[in-house]
Write a protein that holds these residues in place. Structure first.
Motif, mmCIF file in Angstrom:
data_model
loop_
_atom_site.group_PDB
_atom_site.id
_atom_site.type_symbol
_atom_site.label_atom_id
_atom_site.label_comp_id
_atom_site.label_asym_id
_atom_site.label_seq_id
_atom_site.Cartn_x
_atom_site.Cartn_y
_atom_site.Cartn_z
ATOM 1 N N UNK A 142 5.051 -17.595 -36.231
ATOM 2 C CA UNK A 142 5.047 -17.801 -34.789
ATOM 3 C C UNK A 142 6.390 -18.382 -34.375
ATOM 4 N N UNK A 143 7.054 -17.716 -33.436
ATOM 5 C CA UNK A 143 8.312 -18.211 -32.875
ATOM 6 C C UNK A 143 8.014 -18.634 -31.437
ATOM 7 N N UNK A 144 7.865 -19.923 -31.223
ATOM 8 C CA UNK A 144 7.446 -20.437 -29.905
ATOM 9 C C UNK A 144 7.879 -21.894 -29.776
ATOM 10 N N UNK A 145 8.607 -22.216 -28.702
ATOM 11 C CA UNK A 145 9.132 -23.564 -28.531
ATOM 12 C C UNK A 145 8.193 -24.491 -27.767
ATOM 13 N N UNK A 146 7.207 -23.942 -27.059
ATOM 14 C CA UNK A 146 6.271 -24.784 -26.321
ATOM 15 C C UNK A 146 5.117 -25.187 -27.238
ATOM 16 N N UNK A 190 10.441 -15.000 -26.242
ATOM 17 C CA UNK A 190 11.770 -14.414 -26.071
ATOM 18 C C UNK A 190 12.807 -15.460 -25.689
ATOM 19 N N UNK A 191 12.446 -16.386 -24.806
ATOM 20 C CA UNK A 191 13.375 -17.437 -24.414
ATOM 21 C C UNK A 191 12.945 -18.743 -25.072
ATOM 22 N N UNK A 192 13.813 -19.331 -25.911
ATOM 23 C CA UNK A 192 13.477 -20.544 -26.639
ATOM 24 C C UNK A 192 14.130 -21.769 -26.005
ATOM 25 N N UNK A 198 14.487 -15.527 -29.018
ATOM 26 C CA UNK A 198 13.597 -15.000 -30.032
ATOM 27 C C UNK A 198 13.852 -13.537 -30.292
ATOM 28 N N UNK A 199 14.297 -12.810 -29.258
ATOM 29 C CA UNK A 199 14.621 -11.398 -29.410
ATOM 30 C C UNK A 199 15.798 -11.214 -30.366
ATOM 31 N N UNK A 200 16.834 -12.053 -30.215
ATOM 32 C CA UNK A 200 17.987 -11.973 -31.114
ATOM 33 C C UNK A 200 17.590 -12.322 -32.541
ATOM 34 N N UNK A 213 6.326 -6.744 -34.809
ATOM 35 C CA UNK A 213 6.608 -7.896 -33.951
ATOM 36 C C UNK A 213 5.885 -7.735 -32.620
ATOM 37 N N UNK A 214 5.254 -8.820 -32.173
ATOM 38 C CA UNK A 214 4.665 -8.886 -30.841
ATOM 39 C C UNK A 214 5.449 -9.926 -30.056
ATOM 40 N N UNK A 215 6.074 -9.514 -28.959
ATOM 41 C CA UNK A 215 6.847 -10.437 -28.127
ATOM 42 C C UNK A 215 5.962 -11.017 -27.031
ATOM 43 N N UNK A 216 6.220 -12.288 -26.713
ATOM 44 C CA UNK A 216 5.466 -12.997 -25.684
ATOM 45 C C UNK A 216 6.463 -13.575 -24.690
#
Length: 268
Positions: A142-146, A190-192, A198-200, A213-216
């Motif tokens: 999981x790539x998520x900053x919140x 996508x925006x961290x 996250x896209x990069x 990959x599933x983008x949120x």
């Protein structure tokens, strides 16, 4: 509203649905183009009795279901038992599942789109959702900053039978975790928080190994313009748990089917 304005308003999300259903941006767009050609040839084919958006999805469904390439026959010989079961899920249950979970249509609207009643719609969605979620367990990054969103995603992923190998808050953390753990699925904001993307991070990872990959994102319209390659699997914030389940299962389904369809080199 003119017919062209109506189509323009709903086209981005229809294209998202088409990609999720087919597993390919090119294939999904081809079916959408065929639908638009049908409308141009005979505007009366668009049934707006349940609203213009449902009418467009109904017409798209009629086009998609009328093409023989959507037959699952070519994936019936997959070697792994879970994937054999997945290959037996017909297109209709997958459509019901995605229309309810990804697109947020009511059961009555899905019945109109698919030509089924509410009871049959529920049965179709339950069949697809249960089998697809249960049969494709994997390791998930999981790539998520919140923090709270990451916790919700982690709980959801575990409830679907997957294993969470880590939660990354930045581009650097995502790359390090993925290279070390080699996940079978990535859920990526996508925006961290640190300004990284996250896209990069995902694009960098995909140069070294293959993973669905599933983008949120809170801003899906920025990535559904048709001006550049678009994420095939995209979830809008705020999301519903059923939507994450639907899209993650579709991403894994098409990734594994694609891998098993790749011709193998003849033995030496």
């Amino acid at each position: 509203m003119s017919r062209s304005q109506l189509v323009a308003e709903h086209l981005p999300l229809l294209r998202r649905y088409a990609r999720a259903l087919t597993g390919s941006q090119a294939s999904g767009d081809a079916y959408v183009a065929a639908m638009l050609e049908a409308m141009l040839g005979d505007p009366s084919v668009l049934d707006e009795s349940h609203g213009p958006r449902a009418g467009l999805f109904r017409l798209f469904t009629q086009i998609w279901n009328s093409v023989s390439v959507n037959d699952d026959a070519e994936v019936t010989t997959l070697p792994m038992p879970p994937e054999r079961r997945l290959s037996n899920i017909t297109p209709l249950p997958r459509q019901a599942f995605l229309l309810l979970s990804l697109e947020g249509f009511s059961e009555e609207e899905v019945g109109f789109i698919l030509g089924t009643d509410v009871a049959e719609t529920r049965r179709l969605a339950d069949t697809a959702g249960r089998e697809m979620a249960a049969e494709i367990a994997t390791d998930v990054l999981i790539i998520e900053d919140e923090t709270f969103i990451a916790m919700d995603l982690e709980s959801l992923v575990k409830n679907l039978g997957h294993n969470v190998v880590g939660v990354a808050r930045t581009h650097a953390d995502a790359v390090a975790l993925a290279k070390n753990k080699r996940p079978g699925l990535i859920l990526a904001d996508i925006q961290l928080a640190d300004g990284s993307s996250g896209l990069d991070a995902v694009n960098e990872l995909l140069r070294t190994f293959e993973v669905p990959v599933v983008f949120i994102t809170a801003y899906p319209e920025r990535f559904l313009t048709g001006e550049r390659p678009e994420p095939a699997f995209l979830i809008s914030k705020p999301f519903q748990p059923a939507m994450v389940s639907a899209v993650a299962s579709q991403a894994l389904f098409f990734q594994r089917n694609s891998r098993n369809r790749t011709p193998k080199a003849p033995a030496a």
